[in-house]
Scaffold this active site. Structure first.
Site, mmCIF file in Angstrom:
data_model
loop_
_atom_site.group_PDB
_atom_site.id
_atom_site.type_symbol
_atom_site.label_atom_id
_atom_site.label_comp_id
_atom_site.label_asym_id
_atom_site.label_seq_id
_atom_site.Cartn_x
_atom_site.Cartn_y
_atom_site.Cartn_z
ATOM 1 N N GLY A 133 0.456 -5.198 0.795
ATOM 2 C CA GLY A 133 -0.692 -5.150 -0.107
ATOM 3 C C GLY A 133 -0.363 -5.697 -1.483
ATOM 4 C CD GLU A 186 -2.825 -7.739 2.433
ATOM 5 O OE1 GLU A 186 -2.434 -6.565 2.268
ATOM 6 O OE2 GLU A 186 -3.570 -8.079 3.361
ATOM 7 C CB ALA A 210 -0.870 -0.016 1.255
ATOM 8 C CD GLU A 243 1.309 -6.010 5.256
ATOM 9 O OE1 GLU A 243 2.141 -6.905 5.494
ATOM 10 O OE2 GLU A 243 0.552 -6.026 4.266
HETATM 11 N N1 CAA Z 1 4.625 3.470 0.165
HETATM 12 C C1 CAA Z 1 5.115 4.678 -0.149
HETATM 13 N N2 CAA Z 1 6.403 4.911 -0.469
HETATM 14 C C2 CAA Z 1 7.229 3.859 -0.488
HETATM 15 C C3 CAA Z 1 6.795 2.567 -0.165
HETATM 16 C C4 CAA Z 1 5.419 2.383 0.163
HETATM 17 N N3 CAA Z 1 4.914 1.176 0.453
HETATM 18 N N4 CAA Z 1 7.837 1.731 -0.237
HETATM 19 C C5 CAA Z 1 8.887 2.474 -0.607
HETATM 20 N N5 CAA Z 1 8.528 3.758 -0.761
HETATM 21 C C6 CAA Z 1 9.360 4.877 -1.198
HETATM 22 C C7 CAA Z 1 10.471 5.174 -0.196
HETATM 23 O O1 CAA Z 1 10.037 6.048 0.811
HETATM 24 C C8 CAA Z 1 11.509 5.800 -1.099
HETATM 25 O O2 CAA Z 1 11.111 7.128 -1.326
HETATM 26 P P1 CAA Z 1 12.220 8.276 -1.502
HETATM 27 O O3 CAA Z 1 13.024 7.894 -2.705
HETATM 28 O O4 CAA Z 1 11.411 9.510 -1.647
HETATM 29 O O5 CAA Z 1 13.036 8.244 -0.244
HETATM 30 C C9 CAA Z 1 11.343 5.045 -2.423
HETATM 31 O O6 CAA Z 1 10.038 4.470 -2.368
HETATM 32 C C10 CAA Z 1 12.331 3.937 -2.628
HETATM 33 O O7 CAA Z 1 12.354 3.123 -1.452
HETATM 34 P P2 CAA Z 1 13.717 2.602 -0.825
HETATM 35 O O8 CAA Z 1 14.686 3.707 -0.742
HETATM 36 O O9 CAA Z 1 13.367 1.892 0.418
HETATM 37 O O10 CAA Z 1 14.201 1.607 -1.984
HETATM 38 P P3 CAA Z 1 14.862 0.183 -1.831
HETATM 39 O O11 CAA Z 1 15.080 -0.293 -3.202
HETATM 40 O O12 CAA Z 1 16.003 0.237 -0.894
HETATM 41 O O13 CAA Z 1 13.758 -0.746 -1.150
HETATM 42 C C11 CAA Z 1 11.563 -1.702 -0.835
HETATM 43 C C12 CAA Z 1 12.551 -1.023 -1.818
HETATM 44 C C13 CAA Z 1 12.110 -3.077 -0.456
HETATM 45 C C14 CAA Z 1 10.265 -1.856 -1.529
HETATM 46 C C15 CAA Z 1 11.442 -0.837 0.439
HETATM 47 O O14 CAA Z 1 11.156 0.478 0.066
HETATM 48 C C16 CAA Z 1 10.369 -1.289 1.374
HETATM 49 O O15 CAA Z 1 10.582 -2.184 2.155
HETATM 50 N N6 CAA Z 1 9.196 -0.612 1.298
HETATM 51 C C17 CAA Z 1 8.114 -0.847 2.238
HETATM 52 C C18 CAA Z 1 7.390 -2.128 1.932
HETATM 53 C C19 CAA Z 1 6.234 -2.298 2.867
HETATM 54 O O16 CAA Z 1 6.343 -2.118 4.058
HETATM 55 N N7 CAA Z 1 5.091 -2.683 2.289
HETATM 56 C C20 CAA Z 1 3.891 -2.841 3.076
HETATM 57 C C21 CAA Z 1 3.156 -1.543 3.056
HETATM 58 S S1 CAA Z 1 1.786 -1.549 4.137
HETATM 59 C C22 CAA Z 1 0.607 -2.428 3.340
HETATM 60 O O17 CAA Z 1 0.769 -2.894 2.256
HETATM 61 C C23 CAA Z 1 -0.654 -2.535 4.146
HETATM 62 C C24 CAA Z 1 -1.669 -3.393 3.629
HETATM 63 O O18 CAA Z 1 -1.808 -4.536 4.065
HETATM 64 C C25 CAA Z 1 -2.637 -2.920 2.652
#
Ligand code: CAA
Length: 697
Positions: free
Chosen positions: A102, A105, A63, A125
């Protein structure tokens, strides 16, 4: 037509491509786009199967976390997922990069999942203080079985494609062209008439059997040990239990409310803050992306003591050839013996094998004398903490190191401007402050002396990334950000013992706020003599109006240096490492209190909590105000990664905002009146308290 979800026909297969850089997060535009394009594919009589994939580097990584602070807009992700599995044409998710949260999911709503060999899948999450909120807790146990589902949902760690295939999450792994392979997979499903797999439907594994209860207990126990104090893993498990015991729509309805409560909790806000804080730390306000770091092909480390060895291992582990320099062959040999021991421990723990150990060791060379550093691109000095010794080292390095080499000091508190001034190239001098053990701790405090060039700083930050660390920038001051903001907490801890608290009481209160160890047990572990030497070196700068750490000095004068001496704040019986209450500490505290007119009394847990935390917060505010830290969140990242402050608390500055700066300021005013100059309120705190402002929002 949606811009973020593309629609293309490949024969009779509709390919929906999610294109929302950088990580294809499932924000409102993507959710709307998916519904629109899905409906189009359903309505198109020429289409008999659908493939969903991500453009660029990844399948959706979850998400859009930024939307969590705004009112949720429809369609919710769960509606998209439910819509997907009701489609009567087979839907295939084609996963590459990271299908997280998500994103995974979304694939569970699809009837089939194929993945590139390098794809990773997970439900992280819990690390954001929530749980899979788009029915992942109901669907994943049906697809992968309870144990595997809980592994992903509770521990929050992603798994690779091969494991996902083993767990039944992925139907096929596609080498080469994922898109073409997914289309072919979809065509075959149609040709074979394979039944659509609908992950919301009841299956054999549903119901709360005794085995299920034991599995849930196992994960509750793991969560308690690995994520102490954090609610979300338990909420996730409760949600999974709902999924096992209720019909799918009922469980989903109950969990919608649970999810909202979790999302709005302080822990989740803190964890989301930490997620962005960590990423913000790498961005330096006045050094843009156009400033390229210098190339580091080889490195040298001065000193093979505990710190030097850790730095050497960290560099070698990340692929850098590294020369470690000592003053005698004996010291080099001793250092190498310890390095080999560390690698052997890694083998014992199953983290590397013997081949990997040899590879890493082959990158390390020991040498006597600085001449061996004449061709390296980066030198990190990790010598004894003595300014004159370090100045001399930097002077010598200046005449030996090649032009353009970065000259870094690992000092944890000294004046790096003075070290830079000992060279003819201050623009190349920076601080790289590692934390013990340097090969394992993820924080690297990159210190920016006044004359350091932007590319030297960019190199320090890039080195952090290349060695798997979180680099956080600090300007020069005594103790920089990390140690300067922590010192007041330790100081208050020792004052409180002088005033009547026991070390165990102080430590228990701070562990109660989530710290992994109390500060006095930590002092015993790292050695009380370390800060004693620092106080001695600064004795001539001590302000007589500021209360002094007499008790800590006395402990050292009595040889109570901590674990290594068998006694410190605690006793360590029979050479063990477990802190045991020592009545002698109380006797010493009483003597010191008497000598300095300190009134001993019963001390409440609240007072311990407030004095220790507020002292650190007040110092953090001063650090921010003086521009030593670029932003409050950088201070927090230091506390999370350097001192193991619980991530779900956000760090000291986030915690301060949560408590309220007005309340903290009032209490600091009282403590100032009671205990004197050390409690002088930070001007920034005063101002923000008056304006009802905050550090982090
Ligand atoms: N939402 C919004 N922004 C996100 C994001 C997300 N889920 N995931 C990453 N970003 C953004 C980061 O903030 C970053 O932004 P900036 O360049 O402005 O700093 C950019 O994307 C790149 O991210 P990283 O620097 O972390 O890049 P990376 O290649 O090192 O890692 C990644 C990529 C593994 C996807 C890592 O970003 C990550 O772990 N993201 C979070 C994943 C996560 O927690 N997903 C679950 C979300 S909650 C959910 O999905 C709830 C649900 O059940 C519906």
């Amino acid at each position: 037509m949606s811009e973020v979800v593309g629609y293309e026909l490949k024969g009779r297969v509709a390919v929906l491509t999610i294109d929302n850089p950088p990580v294809n997060a499932l924000g409102i535009a993507v959710r709307e786009g998916l519904v629109t394009q899905l409906d189009r594919a359903v309505a198109d009589e020429g289409v008999n199967a659908i493939v969903i994939l991500g453009a660029g580097r990844t399948f959706p990584a979850g998400a859009d976390i930024r939307e969590f602070d705004q009112p949720t807009r429809e369609p919710h992700l769960i509606a998209v997922v439910d819509h997907l599995d009701s489609v009567e044409k087979p839907v295939v998710a084609a996963i590459h990069g990271t299908a997280l949260g998500g994103g995974l999911e979304l694939t569970l709503g699809c009837h089939f999942r194929v993945a590139a060999p390098g794809a990773r899948m997970g439900m992280p999450e819990v690390n954001l203080g929530i749980f899979p909120g788009a029915a992942g807790t109901q669907r994943l146990p049906r697809v992968a079985g309870l144990d595997h589902a809980l592994e992903l949902i509770v521990l929050g760690k992603p798994i690779g494609a091969a494991k996902a295939k083993k767990y039944g999450i992925v139907d096929a792994i596609i080498d080469g062209d994922l898109r073409g392979g997914a289309v072919a997979f979809a065509e075959k499903v149609v040709a074979d008439g394979t039944l659509r797999a609908i992950s919301s439907e009841p299956c054999d594994g549903i119901g709360l059997s005794e085995d299920h209860a034991a599995t849930i207990e196992k994960y509750r126990d793991l969560a308690n040990r690995r994520m102490r104090g954090q609610d979300s893993p338990h909420q996730a498990m409760d949600s999974v239990i709902d999924g096992l015991t209720m019909p799918y729509p009922d469980a989903v309805a109950v969990d919608r409310k649970r999810f909202e409560l979790c999302k709005n909790s302080v822990q989740s806000q803190a964890l989301r803050y930490a997620f962005f804080a960590e990423r913000k730390a790498s961005k330096i306000p006045d050094i843009g992306k156009d400033v390229a770091p210098r190339e580091i092909a080889s490195a040298g480390v001065i000193g093979a003591g505990t710190m030097g060895r850790g730095i050497v291992i960290s560099l070698a582990d990340s692929g850098f050839p590294v020369t470690v320099v000592e003053t005698s062959q004996e010291s080099v040999d001793n250092g190498m013996v310890e390095i080999v021991k560390t690698y052997d421990e890694m083998i014992q723990r199953g983290r590397i094998d013997a081949v990997e150990k040899d590879k890493r060791l082959a990158r390390i060379t020991g040498a006597v004398g600085f001449e061996a550093l004449n061709d390296v691109d980066l030198v990190i000095e990790a010598a004894f903490e003595d300014l004159d010794v370090k100045k001399q080292i930097f002077g010598e390095l200046d005449s030996i190191a090649k032009p353009g080499a970065i000259l870094a000091s690992n000092t944890s508190y000294m004046d790096i401007d003075a070290l830079a001034a000992a060279t003819s190239r201050p623009e190349d001098v920076i601080g790289l402050h590692y934390f013990v053990p340097a090969n394992a701790m993820r924080l690297l405090e990159v210190v920016r002396p006044a004359k350091a060039s932007p590319d030297a700083i960019a190199t320090g930050m890039s080195l952090a990334k290349k060695t798997g660390k979180i680099g956080v920038l600090a300007r020069v001051c005594h103790g920089f950000i990390a140690n300067r903001s922590r010192l007041p907490l330790v100081r208050e801890a020792t004052f409180l013992v002088e005033e009547g608290a026991s070390p165990a009481q102080v430590d228990a209160v701070l562990m109660g706020v989530g710290m992994p160890m109390g500060p006095l047990a930590v002092s015993d572990l790292s050695g009380l003599d370390v800060s004693w030497r620092m106080r001695q070196s600064l004795a001539n700068q001590h302000d007589p109006e500021e209360r002094y750490m007499h008790l800590a000095d006395r402990m050292c004068e009595l040889g109570r240096f901590g674990i290594k001496a068998g006694q410190g704040w605690y006793n360590y019986e029979d050479g063990g490492r477990r802190p045991v209450h020592d009545p002698v500490t109380e006797v010493i505290a009483m003597e010191v209190a008497k000598e300095h007119g300190t009134v001993r009394r019963d001390i409440s847990d609240d007072e311990i909590r407030e004095r220790c935390l507020y002292a650190a917060i007040n110092e953090g505010a001063k650090i921010l105000d003086e521009g030593i830290a670029a932003r409050a969140s950088d201070i927090d990242v230091m506390w999370l990664y350097g001192f193991g402050f619980p991530r779900w608390s956000g760090g000291i500055m986030f915690t301060a905002d949560e408590i309220g700066l007005g309340k903290i300021y009032q209490r600091i005013k009282e403590l100032h009146a009671e205990h004197g100059k050390l409690w002088t309120p930070s001007p920034l705190l005063v101002r923000l308290a008056k304006e009802c402002g905050s550090f982090t929002r």
